[in-house]
Design an enzyme around this catalytic site. Structure first.
Site, PDB file in Angstrom:
ATOM      1  N   GLU A 151       0.846  -1.202   0.000  1.00 56.37           N
ATOM      2  CA  GLU A 151       0.000   0.000   0.000  1.00 56.37           C
ATOM      3  C   GLU A 151       0.877   1.247   0.000  1.00 56.37           C
ATOM      4  O   GLU A 151       1.975   1.261   0.549  1.00 56.37           O
ATOM      5  CB  GLU A 151      -0.931  -0.010   1.210  1.00 56.37           C
ATOM      6  N   LEU A 153      -0.594   4.488   0.885  1.00 55.42           N
ATOM      7  CA  LEU A 153      -1.661   5.377   1.337  1.00 55.42           C
ATOM      8  C   LEU A 153      -1.115   6.439   2.281  1.00 55.42           C
ATOM      9  O   LEU A 153      -0.399   6.132   3.226  1.00 55.42           O
ATOM     10  CB  LEU A 153      -2.756   4.581   2.055  1.00 55.42           C
ATOM     11  N   LYS A 207       8.207  -0.956  -1.817  1.00 58.53           N
ATOM     12  CA  LYS A 207       7.539  -0.199  -0.754  1.00 58.53           C
ATOM     13  C   LYS A 207       8.563   0.449   0.170  1.00 58.53           C
ATOM     14  O   LYS A 207       8.495   1.654   0.468  1.00 58.53           O
ATOM     15  CB  LYS A 207       6.623  -1.138   0.034  1.00 58.53           C
ATOM     16  N   ALA A 255      10.421  21.904   5.418  1.00 58.26           N
ATOM     17  CA  ALA A 255      11.191  21.734   6.656  1.00 58.26           C
ATOM     18  C   ALA A 255      10.247  21.715   7.851  1.00 58.26           C
ATOM     19  O   ALA A 255       9.183  22.335   7.842  1.00 58.26           O
ATOM     20  CB  ALA A 255      12.199  22.871   6.799  1.00 58.26           C
ATOM     21  N   GLY A 260       7.196  11.396  11.120  1.00 60.43           N
ATOM     22  CA  GLY A 260       6.637  10.442  12.080  1.00 60.43           C
ATOM     23  C   GLY A 260       5.594   9.584  11.398  1.00 60.43           C
ATOM     24  O   GLY A 260       5.617   9.413  10.182  1.00 60.43           O
ATOM     25  N   CYS A 263       4.358   4.729   9.142  1.00 60.12           N
ATOM     26  CA  CYS A 263       5.137   4.115   8.057  1.00 60.12           C
ATOM     27  C   CYS A 263       6.616   4.483   8.077  1.00 60.12           C
ATOM     28  O   CYS A 263       7.474   3.606   8.217  1.00 60.12           O
ATOM     29  CB  CYS A 263       4.539   4.501   6.707  1.00 60.12           C
ATOM     30  N   LYS A 324       0.591  14.356  11.468  1.00 57.50           N
ATOM     31  CA  LYS A 324       0.235  15.192  10.333  1.00 57.50           C
ATOM     32  C   LYS A 324      -1.232  15.572  10.490  1.00 57.50           C
ATOM     33  O   LYS A 324      -1.946  14.971  11.296  1.00 57.50           O
ATOM     34  CB  LYS A 324       0.461  14.453   9.007  1.00 57.50           C
TER      35      LYS A 324
END
Length: 435
Positions: A151, A153, A207, A255, A260, A263, A324
């Site tokens: 994946e 994603l 991946k 920047a 984090g 993944c 995020k």
């Protein structure tokens, strides 16, 4: 196609729902009964924009089902996706394949007729070979083809990524699987969203190679940002000057406080370990892993300097806890390391995040959590923006300044311009901008 998905975590749930949207008959399976009951009620256990609407539509259409039972849906399936977790092993950093292997044994016992078994989980090179062996041992009569379909994603944009991908990578060593996997992704326009068929080991490595390269870009621009601060340059202009080169591209050149999420941290570490085990160490990625870890705590020192060099007894407001925006995921978020470093230095912390506070309360109980920015800013010695949620892009700086004990804004995502913040009377610190 009749499809069974083993695991209703982030990847499994998004994949299952989107495959149902493609028109397939999908059964999502999970051992966690409470999660399945929740999904059957139409409640979504993760935050992903648009996912609740897709679930409702496909359940109503009869294409999407949720269950704890393995035998019947797997036995009826043309394709079984393994989408269980592969966390980093604490002992050595390798991907922990315990859940993948356990799922493979259960699937092996339940398959009937020729079945394609697809690893959607992120797994090291050679895992497909191990799965074949495990399945043969568990059920010598099983007629299966083991395929790798990693994946790609992005949390917060996962539905778009699945429904309109840059590419779909399918790795196989059994040609019987090709036509079936082509049908699984038959709803995609092959020109705009190509399906790349390759060997299984190549797909497994692709991946890790892709995520490590993106992590490299992030770590590189963060190093450039530090240099910008020392020489009086602006990292945002440097990034744009680099990114407009078509060979480089603008993405992943922002920047910030380090990468984090679910993944990049575990995938870069797993690639490092795999490369070392095969006597082909990737020194660049080894270095990136170290750079990213030290960068997060360096951001706490930036906050410390902004408030005059002493954090003990100071109240710091934290804006953003997820790794995020547009997700509730705090796994490996830079906020975790930054918060711990600020606590170690004696600060008192107040925090707000639009979606991440329920998860954060379990791992960062020392913080006080608030439902809005105003409560975080009240009597604070500084505000620190860690996650670039859109809600934080339009703060009423004039009002917040009057609420704070000291008007200090540490913007680790460069949301604001120095002139804008200082116009409202803030002491302003950002990343990679010396002015």
């Amino acid at each position: 196609m009749r499809i069974a998905i083993i695991g209703t975590g982030y990847v499994g749930l998004v994949s299952g729902v989107c495959l149902a949207e493609f028109g397939h008959d999908v059964v999502c399976i999970d051992k966690a009964a409470e999660k399945i009951v929740q999904l059957q009620r139409g409640e979504v256990p993760i935050f992903e924009p648009g996912l609740d609407e897709l679930i409702s539509r496909n359940v109503s259409a009869g294409r999407l089902h949720f269950t704890t039972e393995v035998a019947e849906p797997v036995g009826n399936a043309d394709v079984v996706f393994l989408a269980v977790g592969t966390p980093s092993r604490k002992s050595d950093g390798h991907a922990d394949l315990t859940y993948v292997f356990a799922a493979a044994r259960e699937v092996a016992a339940a398959v009937r007729g020729f079945t394609v078994i697809v690893t959607k989980s992120t797994v090291p090179v050679g895992t497909g070979d191990q799965l074949e062996r495990i399945i043969r041992e568990a059920n010598p009569d099983a007629d299966v083809a083991v395929v790798s379909n990693p994946e790609f994603l992005r949390e917060g944009a996962a539905i778009d990524d699945f429904m309109a991908p840059d590419r779909v990578v399918v790795g196989m060593n059994d040609d019987r699987a090709r036509s079936i996997m082509a049908e699984v992704y038959g709803a995609l326009d092959p020109v705009r969203h190509p399906v790349l068929f390759t060997s299984r080991r190549t797909a497994e490595l692709t991946k890790y190679a892709a995520n490590a390269f993106l992590a490299l870009k992030l770590a590189y621009i963060n190093e450039i940002a530090d240099l910008c601060e020392q020489v009086g340059a602006n990292v945002q202009d440097v990034s744009r000057g680099m990114g407009l080169d078509s060979r480089i591209g603008l993405k992943f050149l922002n920047a910030g406080p380090g990468y984090g999420g679910s993944c990049f941290p575990k995938d870069t570490l797993a690639l490092v370990k795999t490369a070392q085990d095969h006597n082909a160490p990737i020194r660049l990625i080894e270095t990136i892993v170290g750079i990213n870890e030290t960068r997060k705590r360096a951001m706490a020192r930036k906050v410390e300097r902004a408030v005059g060099g002493e954090l003990r007894g100071k109240t710091i407001g934290i804006l953003g806890l997820t790794f995020k925006p547009d997700t509730d995921d705090i796994r490996e978020s830079p906020a975790l390391s930054i918060v711990q470093a600020l606590l170690d230095k004696g600060a008192t912390l107040k925090a707000h995040d639009p979606e991440g506070m329920p998860a954060a309360r379990h791992v960062m109980p020392e913080l006080s959590y608030h439902d809005d920015v105003d409560a975080v800013a009240a009597e604070a010695d500084a505000l620190v923006i860690i996650t670039e949620w859109k809600q934080f892009r339009s703060l009423d700086l004039a009002r917040l300044k009057n609420m704070m004990k000291s008007p200090v804004l540490v913007d680790l995502r460069n949301i604001y311009t120095p002139s804008e913040a200082r116009k409202h009377g803030f002491v302003y610190e950002s990343v990679g901008r010396a002015e």
